[in-house]
Write a protein that holds these residues in place. Structure first.
Motif, PDB file in Angstrom:
ATOM      1  N   ILE A 142       9.998 -31.113  26.846  1.00  0.00           N
ATOM      2  CA  ILE A 142       9.090 -31.470  27.713  1.00  0.00           C
ATOM      3  C   ILE A 142       9.052 -31.275  29.443  1.00  0.00           C
ATOM      4  N   GLU A 143       8.153 -31.563  30.540  1.00  0.00           N
ATOM      5  CA  GLU A 143       8.363 -30.960  31.730  1.00  0.00           C
ATOM      6  C   GLU A 143       7.435 -32.364  32.432  1.00  0.00           C
ATOM      7  N   PHE A 144       7.847 -33.247  32.804  1.00  0.00           N
ATOM      8  CA  PHE A 144       6.648 -34.211  33.711  1.00  0.00           C
ATOM      9  C   PHE A 144       6.988 -34.606  35.072  1.00  0.00           C
ATOM     10  N   ASP A 145       5.885 -34.550  35.320  1.00  0.00           N
ATOM     11  CA  ASP A 145       6.100 -34.901  37.273  1.00  0.00           C
ATOM     12  C   ASP A 145       5.719 -36.426  37.484  1.00  0.00           C
ATOM     13  N   VAL A 146       7.259 -36.614  37.968  1.00  0.00           N
ATOM     14  CA  VAL A 146       6.882 -38.658  37.829  1.00  0.00           C
ATOM     15  C   VAL A 146       7.499 -38.447  39.723  1.00  0.00           C
ATOM     16  N   GLU A 147       7.001 -40.547  40.026  1.00  0.00           N
ATOM     17  CA  GLU A 147       7.612 -40.465  41.189  1.00  0.00           C
ATOM     18  C   GLU A 147       8.802 -41.016  41.447  1.00  0.00           C
ATOM     19  N   SER A 213       0.020 -37.132  33.559  1.00  0.00           N
ATOM     20  CA  SER A 213       1.861 -36.230  33.983  1.00  0.00           C
ATOM     21  C   SER A 213       2.632 -35.940  32.463  1.00  0.00           C
ATOM     22  N   LEU A 214       2.055 -36.825  31.587  1.00  0.00           N
ATOM     23  CA  LEU A 214       2.871 -37.010  30.416  1.00  0.00           C
ATOM     24  C   LEU A 214       1.421 -36.157  29.825  1.00  0.00           C
ATOM     25  N   VAL A 215       0.100 -36.565  29.659  1.00  0.00           N
ATOM     26  CA  VAL A 215      -0.397 -35.621  29.134  1.00  0.00           C
ATOM     27  C   VAL A 215      -0.306 -34.192  29.176  1.00  0.00           C
ATOM     28  N   ASP A 216      -0.301 -33.320  30.986  1.00  0.00           N
ATOM     29  CA  ASP A 216      -0.186 -32.633  30.667  1.00  0.00           C
ATOM     30  C   ASP A 216       1.149 -32.055  30.709  1.00  0.00           C
ATOM     31  N   GLY A 217       2.463 -32.409  30.251  1.00  0.00           N
ATOM     32  CA  GLY A 217       3.445 -32.374  29.676  1.00  0.00           C
ATOM     33  C   GLY A 217       3.376 -31.909  28.845  1.00  0.00           C
TER      34      GLY A 217
END
Length: 220
Positions: A142-147, A213-217
């Protein structure tokens, strides 16, 4: 698994009887089509002005008032006691994404049972939305975007190993297990984090502002 009750190509909200913030329910309903209640979650839905599309459970906590206000054809009584109401729902909903609200912040045993069920059905894409965090089972990549600096926690429900990119403390080669090693409060050092695991069993926990972001990942 039980026979499918809700079959949808749209994202679905699954509502429990635990802690729930009205703003969280509003936010997820903007992106979902259906709302299913787990037993007493039917009363929670009514308190928030929503009539659920389905109520599934053994009905030991659904009030008589809720039973009278929710149409009878939306009430799905599953009397067996070998599974929790959350499991009864998860196994009878066929949707690309399930967003679970109201499953944290109340009874600890109920909340732990939810995480057990998440790992029991790795093919189900489900995110649990809590008061502060979001949690999903990851069995693979899984890849996800975060601050930058965001908290990234990993909690194993079984023996599992993995790899990571973008974490302050890489997990490569670490053997995780509930009674051996957990990954509480790791930290993102990049705007995109990638983790992968050699099999099922790992819960990924992020701050609630990382929900989409988690959902998208998970859907990627």
């Amino acid at each position: 698994m039980g026979q499918t009750i809700v079959n949808s190509e749209a994202w679905t909200v699954l509502l429990g009887g635990g802690a729930l913030r009205a703003e969280d329910l509003r936010a997820v309903r903007e992106r979902t089509l259906h709302l299913v209640a787990a037993d007493g979650g039917g009363d929670v839905a009514l308190r928030h002005g929503v009539i659920p599309d389905a109520v599934i459970g053994d009905f030991d906590s659904l009030s008589d008032l809720a039973r009278s206000e929710i149409p009878a054809d939306r009430l799905h009584h599953i009397p067996e006691q070998d599974s929790t109401d959350f499991e009864k729902c998860l196994t009878r909903i066929d949707a690309p994404m399930i967003l679970g609200l109201g499953f944290t912040g109340a009874r600890i045993d109920h909340e732990l049972a939810v995480y057990h069920v998440l790992t029991k059905y790795p093919s189900k894409r489900c995110v649990i939305v809590g008061e502060e965090d979001v949690c999903a089972h990851v069995a693979g990549d899984i890849e996800f975007d975060v601050e930058l600096g965001s908290r990234v926690s990993l909690f194993p429900m079984g023996a599992v190993t993995g790899r990571s990119e973008g974490l302050r403390w890489p997990i490569d080669g670490i053997e995780f297990a509930p009674d051996l090693r957990v990954g509480t409060s790791n930290e993102a050092t990049a705007s995109r984090v990638r983790v992968s695991f050699d099999g099922p069993g790992m819960l990924l926990i992020l701050p609630k502002d990382s929900l989409w972001s988690l959902v998208d990942g998970l859907l990627r």
